[in-house]
Design an enzyme around this catalytic site. Structure first.
Site, PDB file in Angstrom:
ATOM      1  N   TYR A   1      50.442  50.442 -21.838  1.00  0.00           N
ATOM      2  CA  TYR A   1      49.626  49.721 -22.320  1.00  0.00           C
ATOM      3  C   TYR A   1      49.834  48.171 -22.438  1.00  0.00           C
ATOM      4  CZ  TYR A   1      46.957  47.621 -26.481  1.00  0.00           C
ATOM      5  OH  TYR A   1      46.020  46.837 -27.156  1.00  0.00           O
TER       6      TYR A   1
ATOM      7  N   LYS B   1      47.799  45.045 -20.368  1.00  0.00           N
ATOM      8  CA  LYS B   1      47.168  43.828 -21.244  1.00  0.00           C
ATOM      9  C   LYS B   1      47.774  42.621 -20.658  1.00  0.00           C
ATOM     10  CE  LYS B   1      44.424  45.596 -24.495  1.00  0.00           C
ATOM     11  NZ  LYS B   1      42.843  44.938 -24.298  1.00  0.00           N
TER      12      LYS B   1
END
Ligand code: ZN
Length: 657
Positions: free
Chosen positions: A554, A558
């Protein structure tokens, strides 16, 4: 055409005004009679005022109300005695007239009465009904329209030549009515405009309207001028979406503000657009003064729109200076564009306006074609059309507009739109006047908002062709794309690097990173054509600046997306496209955070749920709406001179600061 009067429904009406509401709605519900706020009705009622005096009051349809949905407060009560005195004046400007209508109404908060109020007042009947019935408008636009009307109606109607609605028309009606009405008179036909019926009771006035219009319809049917034949060929060329967006940009530039543009390529529209006589029949102006729409015919998309806009501007400046009106108020952008290959485009500041323009023009097409079948379409001469467009009252309406919503006339695409931050973004953008295209895996995205400015598609953002299909439909509907909100993302359960398998790493990367690259690439040509310059808002994460253990995929995805946005800001600045990022943290009102999960996380840190939700420097709770409002603001004028910004929305985080 049949009467829809129902004695049982009528018996429920407790007074004359309620009966007026009832029969007005019967008229308003029939599109062959009334379209979008067209037409008006009235009833004259004797009342006792506060000081005990009896007075006659005209209840006339107020502006802003539609006959189809009108209620009692939609009728403006105006003192008859004064209206009758006004009708005796030699002249009265529209501005003066509106002032008199406003100051003589007996309920201060009632809407302004119809511009046809004085006309209603001079007709000596309790109930007066007025429509722009298609059949009557069709016949009054024929070269021998007046003779045909006389033939159809004999002594039953008084014929009024075309005069623009307002005081002059009321005077003309008063004169002609006094001179020509007989015992059998039951209506008025206004050339190039519409029809009035009247009687002393509601049912009779309504049924006279139906009966009079029915005679006009039967006349047209008898001449095989009712059913319109339809042969058309669908263009082989695939519609280029970029051409649509270019057309919208040109229209918006001519108007001076962002406009939406919608395409209708239905069989009846294509048939009209492919008529060999389109050039002459489409450029002759409206069917009635209510149907004034500037129409431009394009032989093929992408042709001479700028030349048209220039010609329009010149026409205006050369022909209208004597009116002394403020000419800057009206923009030269066409509202209807007919293309022989693809169909009809309609433009407007809002989806509602676009749809009304389309609806009115579809009816205009019908009127024109029936008139062609019945003997030839001849509309008002051009100077009369301009008279209507630059009409004082129209100008006043434009001036009264106030400030437009921040994103009016613009189009946004939001990914992950069905829940949480995405859904809140949809609402924030709609509230600012934008049209919104929402994409989500969850099919609730399709029906979650009942707003014509919203279009939702069930769509996996990693499926490029599904995204492009949604764009295709969205751009045909709204005309282009101005804003892209990259929100869709996934947050898999905690997993340390030592256990992270390739498949889940790739899955996170494909949703959070690769899909956004494709979206940016696919949307770029449209963002570049945005009349107000394109905008991209990336929903990042606190994890970019302050990653946490167990969230490698994640955080890495990002962070990479963050870098992608910075590069886009560099590459697209020359196109005026702004790319800004916001970094939310601890937004708990989203689908992932059930009460159970929240409780277990809070317990893990030895906190209450409330403490856990507000564990930031400001000790405040962050909601999806807080994030969405910032995203929408980043699309607005406040951030007009900002690109590549990264703004946290996290209540303050000491690791980020
Ligand atoms: Zn009218």
């Amino acid at each position: 055409m049949k009467s829809l009067w129902n004695e049982l429904d009528a018996a429920e009406c407790e007074n004359e005004l309620e009966l007026r509401v009832y029969s007005s709605r019967l008229l308003g519900g029939n599109p062959e009679l009334v379209l979008h706020g067209g037409g008006n009705t009235s009833v004259k009622i004797r009342e006792t005022n506060l000081v005990g005096e009896e007075e006659d009051i005209l209840y006339v349809k107020g502006s802003g109300w539609d006959l189809a949905t009108i209620e009692a407060p939609g009728f403006t009560p105006i003192r008859m005695a004064h209206l009758q005195k006004l009708a005796q004046l030699e002249s009265l400007s529209d501005t003066q007239m509106v002032n008199e209508l406003k100051t003589q109404q007996t309920i201060a908060t009632a809407p302004t009465g119809s511009v046809e109020a004085i006309l209603h007042a001079v007709l000596p009947y309790k109930y007066v009904d007025h429509t722009h019935a298609n059949a009557v408008v069709t016949i009054t636009n024929l070269p021998t329209g007046k003779q045909i009307i006389r033939e159809i109606y004999g002594e039953d109607v008084v014929i009024i030549p075309y005069v623009m609605p307002g005081f002059d028309l009321a005077r003309m009606v008063a004169e002609r009515y006094a001179a020509e009405a007989t015992d059998s008179t039951r209506g008025l036909v206004l050339m190039n405009h519409g029809i009035f019926s009247f009687a002393d009771n509601a049912r009779e006035s309504y049924e006279r309207m139906i009966e009079l219009v029915d005679r006009a319809e039967r006349y047209l049917k008898g001449r095989s001028a009712w059913v319109i034949p339809q042969h058309y060929t669908r263009s082989e060329n695939r519609l280029e979406l970029k051409q649509v967006a270019t057309l919208r940009r040109d229209i918006s530039q001519a108007a001076g503000f962002s406009m939406l543009l919608s395409l209708d390529c239905s069989p009846e529209v294509l048939f009209f657009c492919q008529r060999p006589d389109l050039a002459s029949i489409s450029q002759q102006g409206p069917a009635t003064p209510d149907h004034v729409i500037r129409t431009k015919r394009l032989p093929m998309l992408g042709s001479d729109l700028p030349a048209y806009i220039e010609a329009y501007r010149n026409y205006f400046y050369l022909n209208m200076p004597h009116t002394g009106q403020d000419m800057s108020m009206l923009d030269p952008a066409p509202r209807v564009i007919l293309d022989t290959g693809v169909g009809m485009f309609t433009s407007g500041k809002t989806v509602k306006e676009v749809d009304i323009n389309a609806d009115i023009y579809r009816h205009t097409m019908q009127i024109i074609q029936r008139a062609e079948l019945a003997g030839g379409w001849t509309a008002l001469p051009e100077n009369k059309i301009f008279e209507v467009e630059y009409w004082e009252l129209e100008q006043a309406k434009l001036r009264k507009g106030g400030s437009a919503p921040e994103l009016q006339g613009e189009v946004a695409l939001v990914t992950g739109a069905a829940s949480g931050i995405g859904r809140a973004c949809v609402d924030s953008l709609l509230a600012r006047g934008s049209a919104v295209i929402g994409l989500d895996l969850d099919d609730s995205v399709e029906s979650m908002r009942e707003n014509p400015a919203y279009l939702g598609f069930t769509c996996d953002v990693t499926d490029g062709s599904a995204v492009r299909d949604a764009l295709q439909i969205g751009i045909r509907r709204f005309g282009g794309l101005d804003m892209l909100i990259l929100n869709a993302g996934m947050f898999p359960g905690g997993c340390h690097i030592s256990e992270l398998d390739d498949a889940s790493w790739r899955q996170v990367m494909s949703v959070n990173l690769d899909a956004n690259l494709s979206l940016m690439r696919d949307c770029y040509p449209f963002l570049k054509l945005s009349p107000n310059s394109g905008r991209v808002v990336v929903i990042g994460s606190k994890n970019v600046a302050a990653p946490g253990p167990g969230a490698a995929a994640y955080s890495a995805s990002k962070a990479a997306l963050n870098q992608l946005a910075r590069i886009a800001a560099l590459e697209w600045a020359a196109d005026g496209i702004r790319v800004n990022t916001l970094h939310p943290d601890a937004v708990f009102d989203t689908g992932i955070w059930s009460d159970e999960v929240l409780e277990s996380r809070a317990a893990h840190y030895g906190m209450t749920v409330q403490q856990y939700k507000t564990k930031n420097l400001l000790q405040t709770e962050i909601s999806s709406m807080d994030v969405a409002e910032l995203a929408a603001a980043m699309c607005g004028p406040l951030f007009a001179k900002t690109t590549a910004a990264q703004v946290p929305v996290d209540g303050g985080n000491d690791r980020v600061i």
